[in-house]
Design an enzyme around this catalytic site. Structure first.
Site, short mmCIF file in Angstrom:
data_model
loop_
_atom_site.label_atom_id
_atom_site.label_comp_id
_atom_site.label_asym_id
_atom_site.label_seq_id
_atom_site.Cartn_x
_atom_site.Cartn_y
_atom_site.Cartn_z
N PHE A 187 5.26 24.74 18.88
CA PHE A 187 3.84 24.30 18.84
C PHE A 187 3.38 24.89 17.47
CE2 PHE A 187 3.86 24.70 23.70
CZ PHE A 187 3.82 23.40 23.97
N GLU A 188 2.50 23.84 16.72
CA GLU A 188 2.00 24.02 15.57
C GLU A 188 1.21 25.29 15.25
OE1 GLU A 188 -0.01 20.41 15.13
OE2 GLU A 188 -0.86 20.73 13.09
#
Lengths: 274, 320
Positions: A57-58
């Site tokens: 996840f970014e």
């Protein structure tokens, strides 16, 4: 094992999109996912055919195993069971370094080469509507081996020329001149691949290896290839249609609604008749 | 005492008209809202926001007319408002200059500034309109002075070392003030962030002045017992202040969740300037942090309170 496909009354379009997206994931892949339907799709893959996929996840969690769907990539739920909880510098460095197999993204407009716009509608210097902006869209699309887009299908969104190229497709602009070239030419040794599929609310589209042009692969139930071609501003190639998009299985529907998104944050439940 | 402790009002006064400013957090998480509200109350003008990504804090400051320049990659409220309606309105009216980068570019720009380098090299976003020379908005406005605003938006170069092809050089993000909103800070400034730290370490180090707003100020000695759990070193922090629930309506890992209903209400009501002014009149002007919390009320805040084992609230209704 025979697959137990759901009947048309048992699922809605969001279920179909989620399952079609989930099937793009292979086991053991490293996947970079954005907020929303992409998250559900990837976590569905993890529960079904790809138990060993690694999620990034970014906002900074690497290989998280959230038992519940996070509301966004910055959510506290993202880091449950993570291998490492860190920050954006790590997440984007991992991507630029070449670890990411598959990216899942959304977009407002797409053209026939898979260039995607999430920045503005209308002329950039005099915009009709300013959208969210690039976010990580161009970064993931630059660095992942393949990228899948999930989009609402409207004629104005499947456009000949996007208002602004936020995220690079197969034929992109070489600046400062702005001439159109194949992305391979521009990216040199950073070239790893590009958009591999667009899953719209009408069908599943893929890209020709040689020309980089989009073509229709499967139609969602209720759409004919001709109707879908009418829903594009460019001349859509429908010569390679392989059939109808496979419906969700009952097992997939169970995971979506009973395990991953019981709160119906991203995927509403179909109301069963009588 | 080290004399780093200040009040919320003093913190806002450090940020002058025309200052460049950045924040901790990610989209709708750990944004220093109590101070954002105070800046609006104090009527700050001409701010230059340089953000790894934007969020509700951008939307509030932009809506209130505090911002002249926004350099970033994204603005919105995630699930609770799909785009930044206030920024969109002001871009349309040409009341604000927007300089677009990609998320990784902004991150690498902050990392460059944090390491004292003038720029970073990357290959992201090649072929996009982010690199369209016509769209250099600060250049068009004649603001590229080579001091705080870099001479160029980008420079293209070929890799001179390994022959890896075309590279994009992006300028370091030099910022006057960074405001962080975190769980704990020590009396000398050591910061402990729980959960994902987003781009906080780089943002704090990139700025000339770093202000840390924490849920609690804790004994410095307590944080130094386990220094491997700390995120930012004491000397990188200039000022500290204690401000419980300071990130509301955004969330804080382990303490409280995002107040989605509040953000949804803000997004819905502030598509017009009149709507924004009305919202600000209700929630910002004439309040201070305590009266704001009183207005929210205990039932609402307790519902947002995170479960300490799970780090998020089990009371918040997230879906339909």
């Amino acid at each position: 094992m025979e697959r137990n496909y759901a009947t048309p009354e048992e699922y809605g379009l969001p279920d179909l999109l989620c399952c079609a997206a989930s099937r793009e994931v292979k086991d053991n892949e490293i996947v970079f996912a954005g907020t929303g339907l992409p998250m559900v799709a990837i976590m569905l893959a993890q529960k079904t055919h790809a138990p060993n996929l690694k999620l990034i996840f970014e906002a900074g969690t690497l290989d998280g195993r959230p038992p519940q769907i996070p509301t966004s990539v910055g959510d506290a739920r993202c880091e449950m069971g993570a291998s490492r909880s860190s920050g954006l510098h790590d997440a984007f460095s991992v991507a630029q370094r070449g670890y990411v197999d598959l990216g899942f993204l959304g977009g407002a407009e797409v053209d026939e080469y898979g260039n995607v716009n999430t920045t503005c509608i209308g002329n950039y210097l005099e915009p009709e509507l300013r959208l969210t902006g690039s976010g990580g869209n161009p970064d993931i699309n630059s660095f992942a081996r393949r990228t899948v887009f999930i989009m609402v299908h409207e004629k104005r969104r499947f456009t000949e020329q996007v208002s602004y190229i936020t995220s690079p497709g197969w034929k992109v602009k070489k600046w400062p001149e702005g001439t159109l070239v194949h992305r391979k030419e521009l990216y040199g040794s950073a070239y790893r691949g590009g958009p591999s599929a667009v899953i719209s609310t009408a069908g599943v589209f893929r890209f020709d290896d040689e020309t980089g042009r989009i073509y229709l692969d499967t139609c969602h139930r209720g759409n004919t290839p001709e109707q879908i071609r009418e829903m594009c501003q460019f001349d859509l190639d429908i010569s390679r249609v392989s059939g109808e998009t496979l419906p969700p299985t009952r097992e997939e529907l169970h995971f979506i609604h009973s395990v991953l998104d019981p709160e119906q944050i991203f995927i509403p439940k179909v109301k069963q008749k009588g | 005492m080290t004399g780093k402790r200040i009040t919320l009002q003093q913190a806002a006064e450090i940020i002058k008209d025309g200052s460049s400013l950045t924040f901790s957090g990610f989209t709708i998480w750990r944004r220093p809202f109590a101070l954002v509200f105070e800046l609006i109350r104090q009527g700050r003008k001409g701010l230059h926001l340089i953000e790894v990504n934007g969020g509700p804090q951008t939307e509030f400051l932009v809506g209130a007319g505090c911002v002249d320049i926004w350099e970033s990659c994204w603005v919105g409220h995630e699930l609770y408002g799909k785009y930044g309606a206030n920024l969109s309105r002001k871009v349309g009216n040409k009341e604000i200059i927007v300089e677009d980068y990609s998320h990784a570019e902004m991150m690498f720009r902050f990392a460059a500034a944090a390491s004292g380098a003038p720029y970073a090299a990357t290959q992201t976003s090649l072929g996009t309109d982010l690199h369209n020379p016509e769209y250099d908005m600060l250049g068009r406005a004649g603001l590229r002075d080579g001091e705080r605003i870099p001479k160029h938006k980008y420079v293209f170069t070929e890799d001179p070392f390994y022959g890896a092809g075309k590279q994009v050089l992006v300028p370091a993000a030099k910022v006057d003030v960074a405001v962080m909103c975190v769980q704990q800070v020590g009396e000398e400034g050591t910061v402990r962030v729980n959960g994902q730290f987003y781009s906080d370490p780089e943002a704090a180090r990139a700025a000339d002045i770093t202000i840390v707003m924490a849920e609690e100020i804790v004994p410095e000695e307590y944080l130094r017992r386990e220094s491997d759990r700390n995120t930012i070193a004491s000397f990188e922090v200039d000022y500290i202040l204690e401000c419980p629930f300071g990130a509301h309506p955004t969330g804080m890992f382990g303490r409280y969740d995002v107040d989605g209903a509040f953000l949804k209400d803000f997004y819905g009501r502030t598509r017009t300037q009149e709507g924004f002014d009305d919202f600000a009149k209700e929630w910002i002007h004439g309040q201070d942090h305590h009266s704001y919390l009183e207005k929210l009320g205990w039932p609402r805040m307790l519902n947002l309170k995170a479960n300490t084992a799970l780090n998020y609230s089990t009371g918040v209704k997230r879906g339909q």
